[in-house]
Design a protein around this motif. Structure first.
Motif, short mmCIF file in Angstrom:
data_model
loop_
_atom_site.label_atom_id
_atom_site.label_comp_id
_atom_site.label_asym_id
_atom_site.label_seq_id
_atom_site.Cartn_x
_atom_site.Cartn_y
_atom_site.Cartn_z
N ASN A 13 0.77 -1.31 0.00
CA ASN A 13 -0.14 0.06 -0.06
C ASN A 13 1.08 1.04 0.13
O ASN A 13 1.57 1.69 0.87
CB ASN A 13 -0.97 0.02 1.01
CG ASN A 13 -1.75 1.25 1.23
OD1 ASN A 13 -1.92 2.07 0.29
ND2 ASN A 13 -2.56 1.32 2.35
N ARG A 31 -16.30 -0.88 -6.25
CA ARG A 31 -16.05 0.50 -5.47
C ARG A 31 -17.09 0.56 -4.27
O ARG A 31 -16.91 0.93 -3.06
CB ARG A 31 -16.28 1.64 -6.46
CG ARG A 31 -15.01 1.60 -7.16
CD ARG A 31 -14.73 3.42 -7.59
NE ARG A 31 -15.91 3.71 -8.60
CZ ARG A 31 -15.97 3.70 -9.69
NH1 ARG A 31 -14.87 3.14 -10.54
NH2 ARG A 31 -16.88 3.86 -10.67
N THR A 91 -8.56 -4.43 -11.19
CA THR A 91 -8.38 -3.12 -11.24
C THR A 91 -8.87 -2.24 -9.93
O THR A 91 -8.01 -1.64 -9.30
CB THR A 91 -8.63 -2.39 -12.51
OG1 THR A 91 -7.99 -3.23 -13.52
CG2 THR A 91 -7.92 -0.98 -12.79
N GLU A 92 -10.06 -2.43 -9.71
CA GLU A 92 -10.70 -1.65 -8.92
C GLU A 92 -10.48 -2.00 -7.46
O GLU A 92 -10.30 -0.90 -6.66
CB GLU A 92 -12.49 -1.86 -9.07
CG GLU A 92 -13.06 -1.28 -10.21
CD GLU A 92 -12.58 0.35 -10.42
OE1 GLU A 92 -12.80 1.06 -9.45
OE2 GLU A 92 -12.43 0.64 -11.52
N ASN A 129 -7.68 -3.20 -6.39
CA ASN A 129 -6.30 -2.63 -6.26
C ASN A 129 -6.46 -1.25 -6.04
O ASN A 129 -5.61 -0.54 -5.25
CB ASN A 129 -5.16 -2.89 -7.70
CG ASN A 129 -4.91 -4.43 -7.44
OD1 ASN A 129 -5.05 -4.97 -6.44
ND2 ASN A 129 -4.16 -4.82 -8.54
N LYS A 130 -6.84 -0.33 -7.03
CA LYS A 130 -7.14 1.07 -6.79
C LYS A 130 -7.31 1.38 -5.32
O LYS A 130 -7.26 2.14 -4.69
CB LYS A 130 -8.33 1.74 -7.82
CG LYS A 130 -7.49 2.01 -9.08
CD LYS A 130 -8.22 3.04 -9.72
CE LYS A 130 -9.19 2.30 -11.05
NZ LYS A 130 -10.24 3.00 -11.55
N HIS A 172 -4.86 0.81 -2.49
CA HIS A 172 -3.95 2.02 -2.44
C HIS A 172 -4.43 2.97 -2.18
O HIS A 172 -3.41 3.95 -1.72
CB HIS A 172 -3.51 1.98 -4.03
CG HIS A 172 -2.22 0.91 -4.41
ND1 HIS A 172 -2.76 -0.20 -5.07
CD2 HIS A 172 -0.88 0.78 -4.14
CE1 HIS A 172 -1.71 -1.16 -5.22
NE2 HIS A 172 -0.68 -0.31 -4.66
N SER A 173 -5.56 3.52 -2.09
CA SER A 173 -5.96 4.88 -1.47
C SER A 173 -6.78 4.76 -0.36
O SER A 173 -7.10 5.82 0.25
CB SER A 173 -7.01 5.44 -2.62
OG SER A 173 -8.02 4.77 -2.99
#
Ligand code: ADP
Length: 204
Positions: free
Chosen positions: A25, A131, A168-169, A171-172, A175-176
């Motif tokens: 992260n 999300r 992808t979603e 991982n995004k 990370h945030s």
């Protein structure tokens, strides 16, 4: 004596194959970077001992076939009773209930898009499912969460395209955001599992 139910359980356990990879992260707000774990698991999502499992639900939230049916059967009738109070769920949104008889404490219900060929906003709607499910998980301080391959069953979304969006979603988000520590992608069958591993190799 071992009955058929036990044999099936043993067989499913043997089939439950893990592939793990670690995500570092990069969101570092003054603390040491946290290592978060993402895994691919082949098997039945209802058997997982995680804080929350995600249900690929219908707009009514009143149960259905596929993973939705399996989750309702494993959770017991109280799940349907709670779902009746929620007034359904729009496509791409997510709502939470308790897990009742499941090992998971929570069920996050999200409604994936039906595949109409790929030009009807299906990709963005599927991304929203991931999300919004993760955002609900964060609100409830959920640390571990398992996703089925939303929309890839009866709703007809192609597995490879759906798995790219899912990975992808997730991982995004990881990370945030700080709160969620473990995400499991649950694949029902060998071909889904192989597809996830291939996409992970391509994307990471
Ligand atoms: P959708 O209507 O969103 O397509 P489905 O339940 O038909 O939902 O299928 C979504 C995915 O869940 C499919 O890949 C299907 O193979 C998988 N699936 C079905 N049952 C289970 C289960 N018990 N555990 C995990 N995944 C499952």
């Amino acid at each position: 004596m071992i009955n058929n139910g036990h044999l099936l359980l043993i067989f499913q356990r043997l089939q439950a194959i893990h592939a793990d990879w670690m995500l570092e992260n990069t969101h570092n707000n003054g603390e040491a970077n946290m290592i978060k774990q993402t895994s691919v698991f082949q098997g039945d999502i209802t058997q997982l001992q995680v804080d929350a499992i995600v249900n690929a639900a219908k707009n009514s939230l009143l149960g259905g076939g596929g993973v939705d049916g399996a989750i309702h059967r494993a959770a017991g009738p109280e799940l349907l009773a709670e779902c009746r109070q929620l007034n359904g769920c729009a496509t791409g949104e997510a709502k939470i209930t308790k897990g009742y008889q499941l090992r998971a404490k929570w069920v996050i219900h999200t409604v994936g898009p039906i595949w109409y060929g790929g030009n009807q906003g299906e990709d963005e709607m599927l991304a929203k499912c991931y999300r919004n499910s993760l955002a609900v998980a964060e609100q409830y301080q959920i640390k571990s969460i398992a996703f089925p391959a939303i929309s890839t069953g009866v709703y007809g979304f192609p597995m490879e395209r759906a798995s790219k969006i899912a990975i992808t979603e997730v991982n995004k988000f990881l990370h945030s955001h700080q709160s969620i520590e473990q995400v499991i992608f649950v694949c029902f069958g060998q071909s889904a599992y192989d597809c996830y591993l291939k996409v992970i190799r391509e994307l990471t």
